[in-house]
Design a protein around this motif. Sequence first.
Motif, PDB file in Angstrom:
ATOM      1  N   PHE A  31       4.073   5.853  -5.413  1.00  0.00           N
ATOM      2  CA  PHE A  31       4.053   6.016  -6.869  1.00  0.00           C
ATOM      3  C   PHE A  31       3.019   7.066  -7.266  1.00  0.00           C
ATOM      4  O   PHE A  31       3.242   7.856  -8.180  1.00  0.00           O
ATOM      5  N   ARG A  32       1.915   7.118  -6.574  1.00  0.00           N
ATOM      6  CA  ARG A  32       0.903   8.139  -6.838  1.00  0.00           C
ATOM      7  C   ARG A  32       1.486   9.527  -6.532  1.00  0.00           C
ATOM      8  O   ARG A  32       1.338  10.464  -7.321  1.00  0.00           O
ATOM      9  N   ARG A  33       2.157   9.656  -5.405  1.00  0.00           N
ATOM     10  CA  ARG A  33       2.804  10.930  -5.066  1.00  0.00           C
ATOM     11  C   ARG A  33       3.864  11.310  -6.097  1.00  0.00           C
ATOM     12  O   ARG A  33       4.003  12.469  -6.469  1.00  0.00           O
ATOM     13  N   LEU A  34       4.621  10.301  -6.569  1.00  0.00           N
ATOM     14  CA  LEU A  34       5.661  10.546  -7.565  1.00  0.00           C
ATOM     15  C   LEU A  34       5.049  11.022  -8.882  1.00  0.00           C
ATOM     16  O   LEU A  34       5.533  11.977  -9.492  1.00  0.00           O
ATOM     17  N   ARG A  35       3.976  10.386  -9.314  1.00  0.00           N
ATOM     18  CA  ARG A  35       3.294  10.835 -10.538  1.00  0.00           C
ATOM     19  C   ARG A  35       2.815  12.279 -10.378  1.00  0.00           C
ATOM     20  O   ARG A  35       2.959  13.088 -11.283  1.00  0.00           O
TER      21      ARG A  35
ATOM     22  N   THR B   7       0.841  -1.200   0.000  1.00  0.00           N
ATOM     23  CA  THR B   7       0.000   0.000   0.000  1.00  0.00           C
ATOM     24  C   THR B   7       0.872   1.245   0.000  1.00  0.00           C
ATOM     25  O   THR B   7       0.612   2.200  -0.741  1.00  0.00           O
ATOM     26  N   TRP B   8       1.925   1.244   0.808  1.00  0.00           N
ATOM     27  CA  TRP B   8       2.828   2.385   0.864  1.00  0.00           C
ATOM     28  C   TRP B   8       3.475   2.625  -0.491  1.00  0.00           C
ATOM     29  O   TRP B   8       3.536   3.766  -0.969  1.00  0.00           O
ATOM     30  N   VAL B   9       3.973   1.564  -1.155  1.00  0.00           N
ATOM     31  CA  VAL B   9       4.610   1.711  -2.468  1.00  0.00           C
ATOM     32  C   VAL B   9       3.611   2.272  -3.475  1.00  0.00           C
ATOM     33  O   VAL B   9       3.931   3.192  -4.240  1.00  0.00           O
TER      34      VAL B   9
ATOM     35  N   GLU C 199      11.106  15.929  -1.067  1.00  0.00           N
ATOM     36  CA  GLU C 199       9.808  15.269  -1.007  1.00  0.00           C
ATOM     37  C   GLU C 199       9.903  13.764  -0.740  1.00  0.00           C
ATOM     38  O   GLU C 199       9.086  13.200  -0.033  1.00  0.00           O
ATOM     39  N   PHE C 200      10.949  13.125  -1.284  1.00  0.00           N
ATOM     40  CA  PHE C 200      10.975  11.658  -1.233  1.00  0.00           C
ATOM     41  C   PHE C 200      12.154  11.040  -0.474  1.00  0.00           C
ATOM     42  O   PHE C 200      12.097   9.865  -0.115  1.00  0.00           O
TER      43      PHE C 200
END
Length: 124
Positions: A73-77, A67-69, A119-120
């Motif tokens: 990926f949603r945040r990265l997009r 779920t975290w990954v 951010e990451f």
Amino acid sequence: IMLLKENDHLLTVRAPLSGEILEANEELPRNPRYLRERLFGDGWGYTIKPASVQELKSMMIGSESRTWVRDEFRRLRNFFATLNTNGSLQPAYLQDGGAPAAGVLDTMDDRAWHGFEEEFLKVQ
């Protein structure tokens, strides 16, 4: 625990927990492509012995990590989609909604690199 260099840009990768480095991958500096090509094989960086077993309780496993990954990926997009390209065409970073295209950070300016690290890669 690691500095990543791509062209003129540097990213700092911090340890996810405090502790003692037991082993470092001596092959990685000689073969940095392993980070892209063999991340979950020969691309590992360090083996860390946690300073406290309590820190391990905050680590995610199983469905929680999946779920975290997915969420990351949603945040990265979203991060890529909101980059200001000053009117130029925006490259397709996550064209199929999956993993980032190879070399995606090569097309970004210093501000985007700094934003990505903040951010990451910052440990909270």
